[in-house]
Scaffold this motif. Structure first.
Motif, PDB file in Angstrom:
ATOM      1  N   GLY A  30      65.358  88.955  15.451  1.00  0.00           N
ATOM      2  CA  GLY A  30      66.088  87.820  14.901  1.00  0.00           C
ATOM      3  C   GLY A  30      66.648  88.068  13.511  1.00  0.00           C
ATOM      4  O   GLY A  30      67.482  87.304  13.029  1.00  0.00           O
ATOM      5  N   ALA A  31      66.199  89.142  12.854  1.00  0.00           N
ATOM      6  CA  ALA A  31      66.735  89.478  11.528  1.00  0.00           C
ATOM      7  C   ALA A  31      68.220  89.816  11.655  1.00  0.00           C
ATOM      8  O   ALA A  31      68.701  90.202  12.723  1.00  0.00           O
ATOM      9  CB  ALA A  31      65.967  90.657  10.939  1.00  0.00           C
ATOM     10  N   ARG A  32      68.917  89.689  10.558  1.00  0.00           N
ATOM     11  CA  ARG A  32      70.348  89.987  10.534  1.00  0.00           C
ATOM     12  C   ARG A  32      70.657  90.919   9.375  1.00  0.00           C
ATOM     13  O   ARG A  32      70.101  90.773   8.288  1.00  0.00           O
ATOM     14  CB  ARG A  32      71.165  88.704  10.405  1.00  0.00           C
ATOM     15  N   CYS A  33      71.555  91.854   9.637  1.00  0.00           N
ATOM     16  CA  CYS A  33      72.002  92.799   8.617  1.00  0.00           C
ATOM     17  C   CYS A  33      73.527  92.828   8.642  1.00  0.00           C
ATOM     18  O   CYS A  33      74.136  92.881   9.713  1.00  0.00           O
ATOM     19  CB  CYS A  33      71.462  94.197   8.887  1.00  0.00           C
ATOM     20  N   LEU A  34      74.122  92.806   7.478  1.00  0.00           N
ATOM     21  CA  LEU A  34      75.576  92.817   7.355  1.00  0.00           C
ATOM     22  C   LEU A  34      76.060  94.225   7.029  1.00  0.00           C
ATOM     23  O   LEU A  34      75.709  94.778   5.980  1.00  0.00           O
ATOM     24  CB  LEU A  34      76.029  91.846   6.264  1.00  0.00           C
ATOM     25  N   VAL A  35      76.843  94.804   7.936  1.00  0.00           N
ATOM     26  CA  VAL A  35      77.425  96.134   7.740  1.00  0.00           C
ATOM     27  C   VAL A  35      78.779  95.949   7.059  1.00  0.00           C
ATOM     28  O   VAL A  35      79.633  95.215   7.553  1.00  0.00           O
ATOM     29  CB  VAL A  35      77.595  96.882   9.084  1.00  0.00           C
ATOM     30  N   ARG A  36      78.961  96.628   5.947  1.00  0.00           N
ATOM     31  CA  ARG A  36      80.219  96.523   5.179  1.00  0.00           C
ATOM     32  C   ARG A  36      80.973  97.852   5.222  1.00  0.00           C
ATOM     33  O   ARG A  36      80.411  98.888   5.523  1.00  0.00           O
ATOM     34  CB  ARG A  36      79.916  96.168   3.732  1.00  0.00           C
ATOM     35  N   GLY A  37      82.252  97.785   4.891  1.00  0.00           N
ATOM     36  CA  GLY A  37      83.051  98.992   4.728  1.00  0.00           C
ATOM     37  C   GLY A  37      83.667  99.546   5.994  1.00  0.00           C
ATOM     38  O   GLY A  37      84.317 100.592   5.953  1.00  0.00           O
ATOM     39  N   LEU A  38      83.469  98.866   7.122  1.00  0.00           N
ATOM     40  CA  LEU A  38      84.065  99.346   8.379  1.00  0.00           C
ATOM     41  C   LEU A  38      85.573  99.144   8.332  1.00  0.00           C
ATOM     42  O   LEU A  38      86.045  98.106   7.863  1.00  0.00           O
ATOM     43  CB  LEU A  38      83.479  98.580   9.569  1.00  0.00           C
ATOM     44  N   PRO A  39      86.354 100.102   8.820  1.00  0.00           N
ATOM     45  CA  PRO A  39      87.807  99.965   8.741  1.00  0.00           C
ATOM     46  C   PRO A  39      88.365  98.823   9.602  1.00  0.00           C
ATOM     47  O   PRO A  39      89.366  98.229   9.252  1.00  0.00           O
ATOM     48  CB  PRO A  39      88.340 101.314   9.221  1.00  0.00           C
ATOM     49  N   ASP A  40      87.726  98.487  10.718  1.00  0.00           N
ATOM     50  CA  ASP A  40      88.181  97.421  11.608  1.00  0.00           C
ATOM     51  C   ASP A  40      86.975  96.598  12.066  1.00  0.00           C
ATOM     52  O   ASP A  40      86.476  96.782  13.179  1.00  0.00           O
ATOM     53  CB  ASP A  40      88.912  98.027  12.816  1.00  0.00           C
ATOM     54  N   PRO A  41      86.485  95.701  11.209  1.00  0.00           N
ATOM     55  CA  PRO A  41      85.271  94.961  11.552  1.00  0.00           C
ATOM     56  C   PRO A  41      85.352  94.190  12.867  1.00  0.00           C
ATOM     57  O   PRO A  41      84.414  94.220  13.665  1.00  0.00           O
ATOM     58  CB  PRO A  41      85.080  94.010  10.374  1.00  0.00           C
ATOM     59  N   ALA A  42      86.465  93.515  13.133  1.00  0.00           N
ATOM     60  CA  ALA A  42      86.589  92.742  14.373  1.00  0.00           C
ATOM     61  C   ALA A  42      86.550  93.658  15.592  1.00  0.00           C
ATOM     62  O   ALA A  42      85.882  93.364  16.585  1.00  0.00           O
ATOM     63  CB  ALA A  42      87.872  91.917  14.364  1.00  0.00           C
ATOM     64  N   GLY A  43      87.237  94.794  15.511  1.00  0.00           N
ATOM     65  CA  GLY A  43      87.225  95.761  16.604  1.00  0.00           C
ATOM     66  C   GLY A  43      85.844  96.360  16.803  1.00  0.00           C
ATOM     67  O   GLY A  43      85.386  96.544  17.933  1.00  0.00           O
ATOM     68  N   GLY A  96      66.025  97.240  19.016  1.00  0.00           N
ATOM     69  CA  GLY A  96      67.171  96.827  19.808  1.00  0.00           C
ATOM     70  C   GLY A  96      68.102  96.012  18.916  1.00  0.00           C
ATOM     71  O   GLY A  96      67.682  95.458  17.905  1.00  0.00           O
ATOM     72  N   VAL A  97      69.364  95.974  19.288  1.00  0.00           N
ATOM     73  CA  VAL A  97      70.328  95.125  18.591  1.00  0.00           C
ATOM     74  C   VAL A  97      70.863  94.147  19.631  1.00  0.00           C
ATOM     75  O   VAL A  97      71.458  94.563  20.631  1.00  0.00           O
ATOM     76  CB  VAL A  97      71.476  95.946  17.951  1.00  0.00           C
ATOM     77  N   ARG A  98      70.606  92.858  19.434  1.00  0.00           N
ATOM     78  CA  ARG A  98      71.001  91.826  20.407  1.00  0.00           C
ATOM     79  C   ARG A  98      72.512  91.683  20.510  1.00  0.00           C
ATOM     80  O   ARG A  98      73.053  91.519  21.598  1.00  0.00           O
ATOM     81  CB  ARG A  98      70.408  90.475  20.026  1.00  0.00           C
ATOM     82  N   ARG A  99      73.152  91.673  19.356  1.00  0.00           N
ATOM     83  CA  ARG A  99      74.621  91.524  19.369  1.00  0.00           C
ATOM     84  C   ARG A  99      75.202  91.899  18.016  1.00  0.00           C
ATOM     85  O   ARG A  99      74.491  91.996  17.020  1.00  0.00           O
ATOM     86  CB  ARG A  99      75.033  90.122  19.791  1.00  0.00           C
ATOM     87  N   THR A 100      76.501  92.091  18.030  1.00  0.00           N
ATOM     88  CA  THR A 100      77.264  92.339  16.815  1.00  0.00           C
ATOM     89  C   THR A 100      78.270  91.206  16.686  1.00  0.00           C
ATOM     90  O   THR A 100      78.933  90.849  17.657  1.00  0.00           O
ATOM     91  CB  THR A 100      77.996  93.697  16.878  1.00  0.00           C
ATOM     92  N   LEU A 101      78.356  90.646  15.495  1.00  0.00           N
ATOM     93  CA  LEU A 101      79.225  89.493  15.268  1.00  0.00           C
ATOM     94  C   LEU A 101      80.154  89.759  14.088  1.00  0.00           C
ATOM     95  O   LEU A 101      79.698  90.264  13.054  1.00  0.00           O
ATOM     96  CB  LEU A 101      78.374  88.258  14.942  1.00  0.00           C
ATOM     97  N   PRO A 102      81.435  89.422  14.241  1.00  0.00           N
ATOM     98  CA  PRO A 102      82.310  89.536  13.074  1.00  0.00           C
ATOM     99  C   PRO A 102      81.817  88.551  12.007  1.00  0.00           C
ATOM    100  O   PRO A 102      81.400  87.441  12.329  1.00  0.00           O
ATOM    101  CB  PRO A 102      83.694  89.150  13.596  1.00  0.00           C
ATOM    102  N   ALA A 103      81.811  88.980  10.776  1.00  0.00           N
ATOM    103  CA  ALA A 103      81.353  88.142   9.670  1.00  0.00           C
ATOM    104  C   ALA A 103      82.234  88.404   8.467  1.00  0.00           C
ATOM    105  O   ALA A 103      82.869  89.456   8.378  1.00  0.00           O
ATOM    106  CB  ALA A 103      79.892  88.458   9.341  1.00  0.00           C
ATOM    107  N   GLU A 104      82.256  87.450   7.559  1.00  0.00           N
ATOM    108  CA  GLU A 104      83.037  87.646   6.343  1.00  0.00           C
ATOM    109  C   GLU A 104      82.498  88.871   5.612  1.00  0.00           C
ATOM    110  O   GLU A 104      81.314  88.968   5.333  1.00  0.00           O
ATOM    111  CB  GLU A 104      82.932  86.420   5.445  1.00  0.00           C
TER     112      GLU A 104
END
Length: 124
Positions: A30-43, A96-104
């Motif tokens: 249930g924890a969440r981590c925000l990955v930054r710096g990706l060239p195309d976060p939505a993709g 495991g990673v449940r999902r990836t979500l676009p975030a600000e």
């Protein structure tokens, strides 16, 4: 007494791992981590690929991690052994990673169950 001095985050433009910020001092389902710096976060959120991460916890500790993608498309987060700022050693873990979500500002990883331990019994 002041807390630990945070380590500087890596620069992904120089082939360093992408910075990922976790809101707590440890991971759990249930924890969440925000990955930054990706060239195309939505993709990336829609179709994640394996990437190296510099996982930074809320206590300022940064450790190496890798987002893994199986042939079936399942996601896992491999986290290197590290020691918390309070001095607690943490062994290498596979989550495991449940999902990836676009975030600000990047992509949010929603952490699932640990994948590197035996089941403890039937789930209720």
């Amino acid at each position: 007494m002041p807390g630990p001095v945070p380590e500087p985050l890596p620069d992904p433009a120089n082939d360093d791992p992408f910075p990922a910020e976790c809101a707590r001092t440890h991971l759990y389902a249930g924890a969440r981590c925000l990955v930054r710096g990706l060239p195309d976060p939505a993709g990336f959120a829609a179709a994640p690929t394996a990437v190296g991460l510099a996982l930074r916890f809320s206590d300022g500790v940064t450790t190496a991690a890798e987002l893994l993608v199986s042939d079936r498309g399942d996601l896992a987060l491999a986290v290197a052994a590290h020691t918390t700022a309070a001095g607690t050693p943490t062994a290498e873990r596979l989550w495991g990673v449940r999902r990836t979500l676009p975030a600000e500002g990047g992509v949010e990883l929603v952490i699932g169950r640990r994948q590197d331990q035996e089941p403890t019994g039937p789930r209720k």
